[in-house]
Design a protein around this motif. Structure first.
Motif, PDB file in Angstrom:
ATOM      1  N   TYR A 161       0.715  -1.203   0.140  1.00  0.00           N
ATOM      2  CA  TYR A 161       0.010   0.081  -0.104  1.00  0.00           C
ATOM      3  C   TYR A 161       0.952   1.329   0.053  1.00  0.00           C
ATOM      4  O   TYR A 161       0.682   2.113  -0.875  1.00  0.00           O
ATOM      5  N   ARG A 163      -6.591  -2.963  -1.219  1.00  0.00           N
ATOM      6  CA  ARG A 163      -7.411  -2.095  -0.630  1.00  0.00           C
ATOM      7  C   ARG A 163      -7.220  -1.691   1.053  1.00  0.00           C
ATOM      8  O   ARG A 163      -6.766  -2.597   1.649  1.00  0.00           O
ATOM      9  N   ASP A 213      -8.167  -7.123  -3.186  1.00  0.00           N
ATOM     10  CA  ASP A 213      -9.146  -6.991  -3.534  1.00  0.00           C
ATOM     11  C   ASP A 213      -9.244  -7.820  -5.192  1.00  0.00           C
ATOM     12  O   ASP A 213      -8.172  -7.322  -6.088  1.00  0.00           O
TER      13      ASP A 213
END
Lengths: 453, 518, 126
Positions: free
Chosen positions: B122, B309, B345
């Protein structure tokens, strides 16, 4: 960081160039100049970088759980000598060995890798590696398409669903259609359906995986192979657990012309998915169609043995839009790791590992199938993983096992709606009897508790 | 039976192959002895023989150490390989990636047991998006060419969804990397090659001539492979968008632009990065790389799966968040990502699908993020500035004794040409390159881009000191001077390497691609 | 080397020798020389119908690859199998042992689209 320039260096160099400042050197038209504030991670001194990653690493609690996860990535023992050798700076910081004179060592190592893959698969040639098992399948399928010009593929549903998904991604680009073959109640490819399908002579290739995604040994029987050959279809073998090659009959022995697979099991860390190392091997008829790099043995200008990248005219940098693969990098460093692993283990060590995988996975199968309400889904010879039917939603059972710090396996409902009560469980030489007992105990509690609700 | 030993290096030019060493039964006891395989499977399912050598650990260690000593890497010397960004690879990166918690994490580990790996992905993804002006990246593709393929698949699907399947042309400048046309062909696109103008750039007028309602994508890199900034990029992008096409940025040269100018601001809709070039992941002899693909907002839903996500952590997790603070931050403010939970995801109906077996080259994501932390935004800007400084410094010095066909400010690399030298002396770019090997340096990229004859493409990178550059310039000057006096000396190079020039014709005509038992 | 008389040539550097209703095809000395050491020739399949100036294969040298266009249309009768083991024959003897394939002519008038030795010479020496 990692820039050695002093202010005096910068001044002297700017003067030599004849510009006043670094900003002047990098001037761009105002229309494209950077106006936004950049929002990236902050600069940290090195000791704090280490802390930051320690903090994030601590959240990967999965490494401390009891694990029966396999399904295309396998936990095997990797001797520390691998890292000692592979992490040497000469190997680590080399580019692709274009300059053969100063790359003889790496070239020889890749030649050894190609040789190992040929010995393990029984094929004539192997390339210097591709990204991973799934991309190896896609590239192998393209080889077959180029061999006979057909634009359809036939793939068993017992091939790893991730591999099939990647194949579809590639085929969408190439406008190639994929038809899938069902699996039988034994958990192997429906060979009767296969024989009927290839009769149409419309398929470039048929792909089977063995051991297949369910762990079952799944090869072309003689009559199916005859039908495949008769129809001009290229038989492709998919190997996602390379350790099986140490024990099982080679793909060559059951008729594969192209063998694609994943060699992560040979000393490459699971690393949450990568990097891994795919391989492509084939019969010599396919030599000119094999994608990626190839190392050949030749001589230098004084007749000394010398290795060199060869058959480069197949590659994208020469063929450009005529190329049938755009692959540039291979996975040289992972292939090196695998080569060192194979060298360290040798014939004896590999046989031992294969035997231990067979033994522990049977111990696992016996232990869980003894539990009331838990059965083995298929009664077919398997390598090191097995499909376990818990007769209730597998996702719920796995979640309960997780509460006990056990990663019980992969929920097959994720890929096969009809197998939503089934778990794919793996055991390797690293799986202990104690861990198997812990799983069996937990599973009996979980399944029992659930049954009473 | 083998009579060679791992100590035969002094006698043999090349070390013996691993297959020529060892004795059956000389096993290393890494695992317990296994039972006979027939106890577990019928003999018909088993292989007859496993013809692999058994070697002692010492022999294996010697063998591969010897091979390493016959291999040249950045750690040994200057590596000015154009378009490859062979900069120093910081060792902290490898130390972080080798941590057991990252290295031993299985890809099917449930999200809640792999939050650290997801957080790395991320943070890296968000930072790349900001640094390059894209809406989002996918860390799924394995390398630059792989990400480029993903980008073109995205374009193909995007146009298909819009009912614009007539768009089958991809425009590629003649300076492009060979992968560009190859990737386009893999998606069924027709390639239109666009000649560069006399300034070595794409001309707005020329590109307008080939643009139309059949234009799918224009693939460019900026700076281009001549090392020159495409200063009309904004107008080119506007013209491509005007006809409904997409702009694709080949990120091979991203080391020239960080913190200075962004592909998103230049008008690009799609891009890839070679993290193994720009973000100090070791090339490892040609892979594994890491090639994120980035897109503008209108293409985000087409990105390959999975994507990470993030969600703000639920209230009941507050205690855990506080624990994290104490554990790691030493009272410093929390990183925003520390208050989030992450998941993979896969449920993205418009996605082109996955490009590879598992999620990402996560070990490399750790390395790239470690490098980002070492620099921050200002540091990365400085990196690009100094990369450009080094290239221009070498360029002006080299211009004293070799042709530089585009004598103007370049970015992170430049091209020189040995054409005049070849006419005068017969010494080619290849000979100069081989001579550099004799001086303990890697050769530049040769014969690319194709539009410059006898091309040497030189990329010093920012991690090299002025002293190293001065030494390289002096060596190159000496080689050119030698070429003018005694060309045959240069043409005979290399002579100090373990082998001389290799017979490539023989290798290709009679391919010997594996060891065979005698 | 001068271009042999009695052959016809294409702008793409192939030669053709017409004998009755069949023709032998190869690449010119100029072509083999510019490609360098040829390592592999990919030829059309016997029995395949090919049309004049169509792409029928590939010639590979160590570091270049070039499309092979047929100077004449028809059906492929025979290919030079010896090139598989000895691609160097194309370098050594492009007009003799290094021939590529034999075609049964579809249309004898197609030869009017080809160049004479003298005309090809002009192209090759440009």
């Amino acid at each position: 960081m990692y820039t050695p320039h002093t202010q005096a260096d910068i001044r002297a160099m700017l003067d030599a160039i004849g510009v006043g400042s670094l900003d002047e050197l990098l001037a761009v038209p105002d229309a494209v100049a950077l106006k936004a504030e950049l929002d990236i991670v902050p600069a940290l001194p090195e000791y704090q970088i280490a802390r930051r990653f320690e903090h994030m690493a601590a959240k990967n609690t999965g490494v401390d759980a009891i694990s029966f996860l396999g399904a295309g990535a396998y936990r095997h023992y990797a001797p520390p000598a691998i890292a000692t050798l592979a992490m040497r700076g000469e190997f680590l910081t080399a580019y692709t060995p274009y300059q053969a004179e100063v790359s003889q060592g790496y070239l020889q190592a890749i030649y050894e890798w190609q040789s190992y893959i040929c010995l393990l698969t029984g094929m004539d040639i192997a390339n210097a590696s591709v990204y991973d098992g799934a991309t190896a399948l896609a590239e192998g399928a393209i080889m077959a398409i180029n061999a006979n010009g057909r634009k359809k593929l036939l793939v068993s549903r017992a091939v790893d669903p991730n591999y099939r998904a990647v194949l579809k991604t590639y085929c969408d680009g190439l406008d190639v259609e994929i038809d899938e073959l069902a699996y039988t109640a034994e958990g192997t490819t429906d060979l009767a359906a296969l024989k009927a399908a290839v009769e149409s002579k419309q398929y470039a290739a048929v792909a089977l995986q063995s051991p297949n995604f369910f762990g079952n040994i799944d090869v072309l029987a003689a009559d199916a192979l005859a039908a495949v050959r008769e129809s001009g279809t290229v038989p492709i073998a998919v190997i996602s657990e390379a350790m099986s090659l140490a024990a099982l009959a080679t793909p060559a022995s059951w008729g594969a012309e192209i063998v694609v697979g994943e060699a992560q099991s040979f000393g490459v860390a699971p690393a949450y998915g990568g990097p891994y190392v795919g391989f492509i091997a084939a019969t010599k008829e396919h030599m000119r169609r094999i994608p990626g790099r190839l190392v050949g043995k030749s001589v230098d200008n004084e007749g000394r043995t010398a290795y060199v990248l060869t058959l480069q005219a197949r590659e994208q940098h020469i063929r450009r839009e005529r190329a049938t693969s755009n692959i540039c990098t291979n996975q040289a460093h992972c292939a090196l790791i695998a080569t060192i692993y194979l060298a360290l283990m040798g014939k004896t060590g590999l046989r031992d590992v294969a035997a231990l995988n067979l033994e522990r996975s049977r111990e696992l199968a016996t232990a869980v199938s003894a539990i009331a309400g838990v059965d083995l889904k298929f009664a077919t010879p398997f390598f090191n993983e097995v499909v376990v039917d818990v007769h209730q939603p597998a996702s719920a059972v796995l979640a309960k096992l997780q509460e006990r710090n056990i990663l019980g396996g992969v929920d097959l409902g994720r890929f096969y709606p009809e197998l939503s009560t089934c778990i794919l469980m793996n055991a390797t030489e690293l799986t202990s009897s104690g861990e198997i007992e812990a799983l069996a105990t937990a599973l009996s509690e979980v399944v029992h508790v659930h049954a009473n609700v | 039976m083998s009579t060679l030993t791992s100590n035969d290096l002094a006698l043999n030019a090349a070390p013996p192959l691993i297959f020529e060493l060892g004795q059956e039964g000389r096993a290393n006891r890494y695992v317990e002895e296994g039972k006979p395989l027939e106890q577990f499977l019928p003999k018909t399912l088993l292989r007859d023989d496993l013809p692999l050598p058994d070697n002692s650990e010492l022999d294996v260690v010697r063998h591969f150490t010897q091979l390493s000593q016959r291999t040249f890497g950045i750690d040994l010397g200057f590596y000015p390989l154009g378009s490859c960004t062979m900069k120093y690879n910081p060792r902290i990166n490898d130390a972080m990636a080798s941590k057991r918690e990252f290295a031993q994490l299985h890809p099917y580990t449930p999200d809640e047991f792999s939050q650290g790996a997801l957080q790395v992905m991320y943070e890296l993804e968000r930072s790349l998006a900001s640094l390059f002006g894209m809406a989002a990246f996918s860390l799924n593709p394995s390398a630059g060419a792989h990400a480029e393929l993903a980008a073109l698949l995205i374009a193909k699907k995007y146009f298909k969804d819009r009912g614009e399947t007539r768009r089958d042309k991809v425009i590629v400048p003649d300076t492009a990397h060979g992968t560009n046309p190859a990737s386009a062909a893999m998606c069924g696109f027709k390639v239109i090659s666009l000649p560069s103008d006399e300034r070595g750039r794409v001309s707005v007028e020329e590109i307008k001539k080939v643009l139309g309602d059949d234009t799918a994508v224009c693939m460019m890199t900026n700076p281009n492979t001549l090392g020159l900034f495409e200063d009309h990029i904004h107008e080119i992008a506007a013209a491509v968008h005007e006809v409904g096409g997409l702009m694709y940025y080949d990120g091979a040269n991203a080391n020239a632009i960080m913190g200075n100018v962004r592909p998103g601001d230049m008008g690009f809709d799609l891009m890839h990065l070679n993290l193994h070039k720009t973000f100090t992941i070791p090339h490892g002899g040609g892979g594994a790389g890491h090639g994120p693909v980035g897109v503008a907002a209108h293409l985000v839903e087409y990105l390959p799966t999975p994507v990470v996500r993030a969600a703000l952590r639920q209230a009941q997790d507050d205690t855990r968040a506080q624990d994290d603070t104490r554990a790691s931050q030493n009272g410093r403010p929390l990183a925003p990502s520390d208050t989030m939970t992450f998941s993979l995801d896969f449920d993205r109906p418009k996605s082109i699908g996955p490009m590879r077996s598992f999620w990402s080259n996560v070990a490399h994501a750790v390395r790239a993020l470690s490098y980002m932390y070492a620099n921050g935004a200002d540091g990365l800007k400085k990196v690009s500035q100094l990369a450009v400084l080094n290239a221009n410094y070498v360029r002006v010095k080299v211009a004293d004794f070799l042709e530089t066909p585009y004598p103007e400010i370049c970015r992170h690399e430049f091209v020189a040409s040995a054409q005049e030298l070849k006419k005068a002396t017969g010494v080619k770019a290849l000979d100069i390159a081989k001579s550099l090997l004799d001086h303990g340096m890697m050769a530049p990229t040769m014969y690319f881009p194709l539009i410059v004859p006898e091309c040497l493409m030189i990329e010093p990178t920012e991690t090299e000191s002025k002293e190293t550059l001065d030494h390289f310039i002096a060596v190159l000057r000496e080689i050119v001077e030698t070429a003018r006096k005694e060309p045959e000396t240069v043409m005979a190079a290399p002579v100090t390497t373990v082998v001389g020039r290799v017979d490539e014709t023989r290798a290709a005509r009679q391919p010997n691609l594996k060891w065979e038992p005698a | 080397m001068a271009q042999p008389e009695g052959l016809l040539y294409s702008k793409e550097h192939e030669w053709v020798k017409i004998e009755g209703d069949t023709a032998l095809v190869g690449i010119t000395d100029y072509a083999q020389n510019s490609l360098g050491d040829i390592v592999y020739v990919e030829l059309p399949r016997v029995g395949k119908a090919i049309s004049q100036f169509g792409n029928v294969g590939v010639v590979e040298s160590v570091k270049a690859v070039s499309d092979l266009f047929t100077p004449i249309g028809g059906e492929v009768l025979e290919i030079n199998d010896t090139l598989e083991n000895d691609p160097a024959a194309v370098n050594r003897d492009p007009y003799g042992a290094g021939w590529l394939f034999k075609v049964k002519l579809a249309d004898a008038n197609e030869k009017n689209n080809l160049l004479s030795a003298a005309d090809y010479e002009k192209i090759a020496t440009e």
